[in-house]
Design an enzyme around this catalytic site. Sequence first.
Site, mmCIF file in Angstrom:
data_model
loop_
_atom_site.group_PDB
_atom_site.id
_atom_site.type_symbol
_atom_site.label_atom_id
_atom_site.label_comp_id
_atom_site.label_asym_id
_atom_site.label_seq_id
_atom_site.Cartn_x
_atom_site.Cartn_y
_atom_site.Cartn_z
ATOM 1 N N CYS A 2 48.336 30.785 -26.602
ATOM 2 C CA CYS A 2 48.225 29.889 -27.769
ATOM 3 C C CYS A 2 47.560 30.619 -28.927
ATOM 4 O O CYS A 2 46.827 31.577 -28.749
ATOM 5 C CB CYS A 2 47.374 28.679 -27.419
ATOM 6 S SG CYS A 2 47.899 27.885 -25.912
ATOM 7 N N ARG A 27 52.278 35.877 -30.182
ATOM 8 C CA ARG A 27 51.500 35.575 -28.965
ATOM 9 C C ARG A 27 52.290 34.718 -27.990
ATOM 10 O O ARG A 27 51.855 34.491 -26.864
ATOM 11 C CB ARG A 27 50.191 34.856 -29.333
ATOM 12 C CG ARG A 27 49.248 35.682 -30.193
ATOM 13 C CD ARG A 27 48.139 34.835 -30.801
ATOM 14 N NE ARG A 27 47.269 34.278 -29.811
ATOM 15 C CZ ARG A 27 46.206 34.934 -29.320
ATOM 16 N NH1 ARG A 27 45.947 36.147 -29.730
ATOM 17 N NH2 ARG A 27 45.429 34.390 -28.419
ATOM 18 N N TRP A 74 51.337 27.585 -25.897
ATOM 19 C CA TRP A 74 52.159 28.165 -24.829
ATOM 20 C C TRP A 74 51.847 27.333 -23.610
ATOM 21 O O TRP A 74 50.737 27.387 -23.074
ATOM 22 C CB TRP A 74 51.766 29.632 -24.621
ATOM 23 C CG TRP A 74 52.659 30.384 -23.684
ATOM 24 C CD1 TRP A 74 53.971 30.704 -23.849
ATOM 25 C CD2 TRP A 74 52.299 30.931 -22.414
ATOM 26 N NE1 TRP A 74 54.448 31.407 -22.776
ATOM 27 C CE2 TRP A 74 53.452 31.567 -21.880
ATOM 28 C CE3 TRP A 74 51.134 30.962 -21.677
ATOM 29 C CZ2 TRP A 74 53.455 32.207 -20.641
ATOM 30 C CZ3 TRP A 74 51.133 31.619 -20.436
ATOM 31 C CH2 TRP A 74 52.298 32.222 -19.937
ATOM 32 N N ASN A 100 42.866 26.843 -26.758
ATOM 33 C CA ASN A 100 43.579 27.893 -26.036
ATOM 34 C C ASN A 100 42.788 28.142 -24.765
ATOM 35 O O ASN A 100 41.562 28.214 -24.796
ATOM 36 C CB ASN A 100 43.650 29.168 -26.889
ATOM 37 C CG ASN A 100 44.343 30.311 -26.132
ATOM 38 O OD1 ASN A 100 45.005 30.063 -25.118
ATOM 39 N ND2 ASN A 100 44.185 31.521 -26.613
ATOM 40 N N GLY A 101 43.481 28.264 -23.612
ATOM 41 C CA GLY A 101 42.784 28.521 -22.349
ATOM 42 C C GLY A 101 43.111 27.425 -21.349
ATOM 43 O O GLY A 101 44.027 26.640 -21.557
ATOM 44 N N GLU A 482 57.593 51.633 -15.346
ATOM 45 C CA GLU A 482 57.453 51.098 -16.705
ATOM 46 C C GLU A 482 58.820 50.914 -17.349
ATOM 47 O O GLU A 482 59.080 49.921 -18.026
ATOM 48 C CB GLU A 482 56.558 52.012 -17.538
ATOM 49 C CG GLU A 482 56.441 51.649 -18.997
ATOM 50 C CD GLU A 482 55.893 50.232 -19.250
ATOM 51 O OE1 GLU A 482 55.408 49.585 -18.302
ATOM 52 O OE2 GLU A 482 56.009 49.758 -20.389
ATOM 53 N N LYS A 486 60.259 47.297 -18.738
ATOM 54 C CA LYS A 486 60.773 47.120 -20.109
ATOM 55 C C LYS A 486 62.162 46.492 -20.073
ATOM 56 O O LYS A 486 62.452 45.528 -20.792
ATOM 57 C CB LYS A 486 60.821 48.483 -20.812
ATOM 58 C CG LYS A 486 59.448 48.989 -21.205
ATOM 59 C CD LYS A 486 58.907 48.263 -22.392
ATOM 60 C CE LYS A 486 57.605 47.572 -22.385
ATOM 61 N NZ LYS A 486 56.690 47.455 -21.325
ATOM 62 N N GLU A 489 61.967 42.724 -18.771
ATOM 63 C CA GLU A 489 61.280 41.717 -19.611
ATOM 64 C C GLU A 489 61.947 41.547 -20.967
ATOM 65 O O GLU A 489 61.774 40.536 -21.628
ATOM 66 C CB GLU A 489 59.806 42.055 -19.777
ATOM 67 C CG GLU A 489 59.486 43.280 -20.584
ATOM 68 C CD GLU A 489 57.965 43.431 -20.768
ATOM 69 O OE1 GLU A 489 57.223 42.452 -20.685
ATOM 70 O OE2 GLU A 489 57.550 44.576 -20.996
ATOM 71 N N HIS A 505 65.398 54.552 2.514
ATOM 72 C CA HIS A 505 64.815 53.666 3.541
ATOM 73 C C HIS A 505 65.212 52.224 3.322
ATOM 74 O O HIS A 505 64.408 51.313 3.477
ATOM 75 C CB HIS A 505 63.286 53.838 3.555
ATOM 76 C CG HIS A 505 62.884 55.250 3.822
ATOM 77 N ND1 HIS A 505 62.901 55.801 5.087
ATOM 78 C CD2 HIS A 505 62.541 56.254 2.969
ATOM 79 C CE1 HIS A 505 62.531 57.076 5.004
ATOM 80 N NE2 HIS A 505 62.313 57.386 3.731
ATOM 81 N N LYS A 604 51.970 37.521 -25.262
ATOM 82 C CA LYS A 604 51.430 38.847 -25.541
ATOM 83 C C LYS A 604 50.154 39.104 -24.764
ATOM 84 O O LYS A 604 49.917 40.195 -24.306
ATOM 85 C CB LYS A 604 51.155 39.013 -27.043
ATOM 86 C CG LYS A 604 50.614 40.396 -27.418
ATOM 87 C CD LYS A 604 51.555 41.497 -27.007
ATOM 88 C CE LYS A 604 50.993 42.896 -27.212
ATOM 89 N NZ LYS A 604 51.854 43.923 -26.582
#
Length: 609
Positions: A2, A27, A74, A100-101, A482, A486, A489, A505, A604
């Site tokens: 948020c 965000r 969010w 927010n939280g 990584e 990328k 997402e 394997h 974010k």
Amino acid sequence: MCGIVGYIGDTQAADLLMEGLSRLEYRGYDSAGIAVLNGNGLDIRREVGKLRNLAKEVAVNAPKGLIGIGHTRWATHGRPTTTNAHPHTDTLGQLVVVHNGIFENYLEIKHELIKDGVIFLSDTDSEVLAHLVARSYTGDLRLAVQVALSRMHGSYAIAVLHQDHPDLLVAARNGCPLILGIGAEENFIASDIPAILNHTRQIIYLEDGDIAEVRQRSWSVFNLQGERQHRDQTTIEWSLVAAEKGGYDHFMLKEINEQPTTLAQTLGGRMGEEEGRVYVDEFGITDEQLRRIRQIVIVACGTSHYAGLVGEYYFEQLARIPTTVEYASEFRYRKPVVDGDTLIIGLSQSGETADTLAAIREANNLGGLTASILNVQGSAMSRETQGTLYMRVGPEIGVASTKAYTGTVASLLLVALHTAQVRGHVTADFVRETLGSLRQVPSWIEETLAEVGAIQDLAAMLHTFRNCLYLGRGVNYPTALEGALKLKELSYIHAEALPAGEMKHGPIALLDADFPVIAVATKSAVYDKTLSNLKEVAARDAVTIALGTRGDERLAEVVDRVIYVPETPEIISPLVNVVPLQLLAYYVATKKGCDVDQPRNLAKSVTVE
Ligand code: AGP
């Protein structure tokens, strides 16, 4: 997560709130709202979806008033609906709260309030605070907020307005970022700097447990016991341009292309080639402590976790210290073996990631030495560790982390070099030679960025697939991880990464013409083994793509496509090899029409568990 903005001054608040919220869109959010005190009470507007939906509503009939708060939500508790959008009011509609939280104990208090006759309109935890503040209010708004917050457990950044106090904003934080912006004849509250940088560079970072009273020409900070707190004012050097897109289509593309510059910033002032040493004092762990430690545990999430895996190679290969990399969300519940000879390093771009923060707090409780490598100045994690080495890559707005990854890897290499040197495992000449290579990284990345045409062609071929397997070995296995993160997402293509030697394997059963493989196969001690893995892949008809060292013709005979990067020392290669994979993910995603800067379901900074 948020976003929160608050304003009090002599300009129409609605305009400034909407501008501030637009700069916090990165965000991640799914609804938005503002509340303004208009002389007759509160005027509240809320809309689901993108901010433009709220902007349309506000443009038709803007709330009038010189004080207000705004919020982008969010969803955590309750679906994204107008009713669940912030701000939330008390029953009488005399006060509003944005939050927010997560309040962990909101249900218990909600049931208590319902028993007292309170009627809830939303499914959110935040609305509980609005009613609790109203119930505690006897004329002093900050005191009412203080009493209410003392009942709540969990993380929060909040702003509160009350119609009895048209000259006062109350703000508070615990576990989620919140700053004050100090202007001339006006003051601001915000979750992050870009929201108010157009209006002021004078910032106050609130600390956990702070409650602030903000008026047009003054501000005060108190703790939860009502004792006044001193907070320094920080001048922010970032230009707004640095937080804008700078001519690129997306923040992410700008940030990928910024890496030659940002890495120079990360390294600047920390490389003493002359003396054959590095300068990382702000990391905060003394040489004596570095000599004494017997193990290193790196805690991080997502991209930062993968950067940590590169750090594991650095600390073990250079400093010969047993090193593990833990998912922060696992570490905190695992009853880890930590003592005074354990160095725990938190890696975080935002410095606010709840799981990593909690892992660091757990490490502190267990008596470990803690340090952090962060990007955001003054973020919560910087106040929980003995020291912080800032990667200094500037604001990273794109939700998918890119320059922070290379900034973290470079910072880890500096710390590992220093640690190895003070423990007598590397000489000044080795440090000098490695720093000489690091000096070239910005130009090596520039050369890699110049391969953009070949990468766009590859993206055009790849974007129709639904799966992809990344392979890497040694210090470039994290590069493969990584690269896979990328791609998944940003383009929502299922991608996973494996150590190249692991493929036989089981996972090789997946491979066929619909399952492309991307391998990091640059020159290294494990190059030949990687090449033979690729021959196995090619024999299964899978489209095979490789990152190769410029001039490597052997590779081109084995795989379908090669993206070439400059030859670099193996230890440096993760800094360069990741860049084509960042670009590849970006162009596949844009080819698919995905929202690159705000991928679906992502935020974010994940400031909740
Ligand atoms: C990476 O592209 C993601 N945005 C995510 O995995 C991120 O790296 C993770 O949430 C950790 O964030 P932090 O570095 O701010 O702690």
